[in-house]
Scaffold this active site. Structure first.
Site, PDB file in Angstrom:
ATOM      1  N   SER A 118       3.277 -51.011  48.067  1.00 47.18           N
ATOM      2  CA  SER A 118       3.289 -50.012  46.190  1.00 47.18           C
ATOM      3  C   SER A 118       4.265 -48.738  46.421  1.00 47.18           C
ATOM      4  O   SER A 118       3.679 -48.271  47.719  1.00 47.18           O
ATOM      5  CB  SER A 118       2.531 -50.250  45.579  1.00 47.18           C
ATOM      6  OG  SER A 118       2.634 -48.994  44.611  1.00 47.18           O
ATOM      7  N   TYR A 149      -6.432 -46.985  46.722  1.00 48.96           N
ATOM      8  CA  TYR A 149      -4.787 -47.909  46.903  1.00 48.96           C
ATOM      9  C   TYR A 149      -3.219 -47.071  47.468  1.00 48.96           C
ATOM     10  O   TYR A 149      -2.892 -47.983  48.301  1.00 48.96           O
ATOM     11  CB  TYR A 149      -4.084 -47.930  45.679  1.00 48.96           C
ATOM     12  CG  TYR A 149      -3.325 -48.624  44.500  1.00 48.96           C
ATOM     13  CD1 TYR A 149      -3.406 -50.060  45.405  1.00 48.96           C
ATOM     14  CD2 TYR A 149      -2.345 -49.223  44.983  1.00 48.96           C
ATOM     15  CE1 TYR A 149      -3.146 -51.266  45.540  1.00 48.96           C
ATOM     16  CE2 TYR A 149      -0.772 -49.737  44.810  1.00 48.96           C
ATOM     17  CZ  TYR A 149      -1.952 -51.124  44.968  1.00 48.96           C
ATOM     18  OH  TYR A 149      -1.088 -52.671  44.652  1.00 48.96           O
TER      19      TYR A 149
END
Length: 246
Positions: free
Chosen positions: A144, A157
């Site tokens: 990501s 994350y």
């Protein structure tokens, strides 16, 4: 025309929903035998029939990605059943809490690390021998832009995706002289439950579906894709490489 993945054995984690489910069915539609992995078999109810309906096959396995012994058992099972692995799609992951570091519990941090990063190390560690038995083993993981954008409050994350990129890059160098290739895909905004959790105010209808992303995953897991150690940016439809600092 014969399907490009006819006879290939490809493992997909997080196969019960979202990107994993769409990828599993797209791979099956190309003739692959998919090993679909989720925490429970019930979560994949109907997936095997759906895979057969599109021309492939799917074997479902219940494995919690935080359970390293179960990943070892899965590798033993795949080795015994198929003798090799042609593709590994490490898709399972979680957002983790969105909170400042000073307010986050150690338990939440540890769990995010175990699912998003350590589990993928175990996948590569356990399945490396089976990927090397393939004539064109392919390992693909999901990253990501958060890995470098580093939004405030996104520590688990962002940190796990940055670590994943480093780990897959190292593994790509380790297999550079073999038929195995290891890469990452950065999907960008995709209509998944994780996306809704991350951006609850966003209209899901404004972002692509997992089914729209799936053909790119099929391409990256195919023998014909020979790039190694790259990140495929789905939004830009191009590959990028991290350059070392000057």
């Amino acid at each position: 025309m014969p399907s490009s993945l006819r006879g290939r054995i490809i493992l997909v984690t997080g196969a019960s929903r979202g990107i994993g489910r769409a990828a599993a069915l797209a791979l099956a539609a190309e003739g692959a035998t998919v090993v679909g992995v989720a925490r429970t078999l019930a979560a994949m109810d109907g997936l095997q029939d759906a895979a057969k309906a599109v021309g492939g096959d799917l074997f479902a396995a219940a494995v919690d990605m935080a359970d390293a012994p179960r990943i070892h058992e899965l590798a033993d099972l795949v080795g015994t059943r198929y003798g090799r692995l042609d593709g590994l799609f490490g898709n399972a992951g979680l957002l983790g809490p969105k909170a400042p570091i000073g307010e986050m519990s150690g338990r939440d941090w540890d769990y995010a690390i175990s699912v998003n990063l350590t589990a993928n190390w175990h996948l590569l560690h356990e399945f490396d021998p089976l990927l090397r038995r393939s004539d064109a083993g392919r390992a693909l993981f999901v990253t990501s832009g958060v890995a470098w954008k580093r939004h405030a409050g996104w520590t688990p994350y962002a940190a796990t995706k940055a670590g994943l990129e480093a780990m897959v890059g190292v593994y790509a160098n380790e297999v550079a002289d073999t038929p195995v290739r290891a890469n990452l895909i950065s999907p960008g905004p995709i209509r998944t439950e994780l996306r809704v959790e991350a951006w609850p105010d966003e209209d899901p209808a404004t972002v692509p579906t997992p089914e729209e992303l799936a053909p790119a995953i099929v391409m990256l897991l195919s023998p014909g894709f020979t790039e190694n150690g790259v990140i495929y940016d789905y939004r830009e439809h191009r590959v990028t490489r991290h350059q070392p600092p000057a």
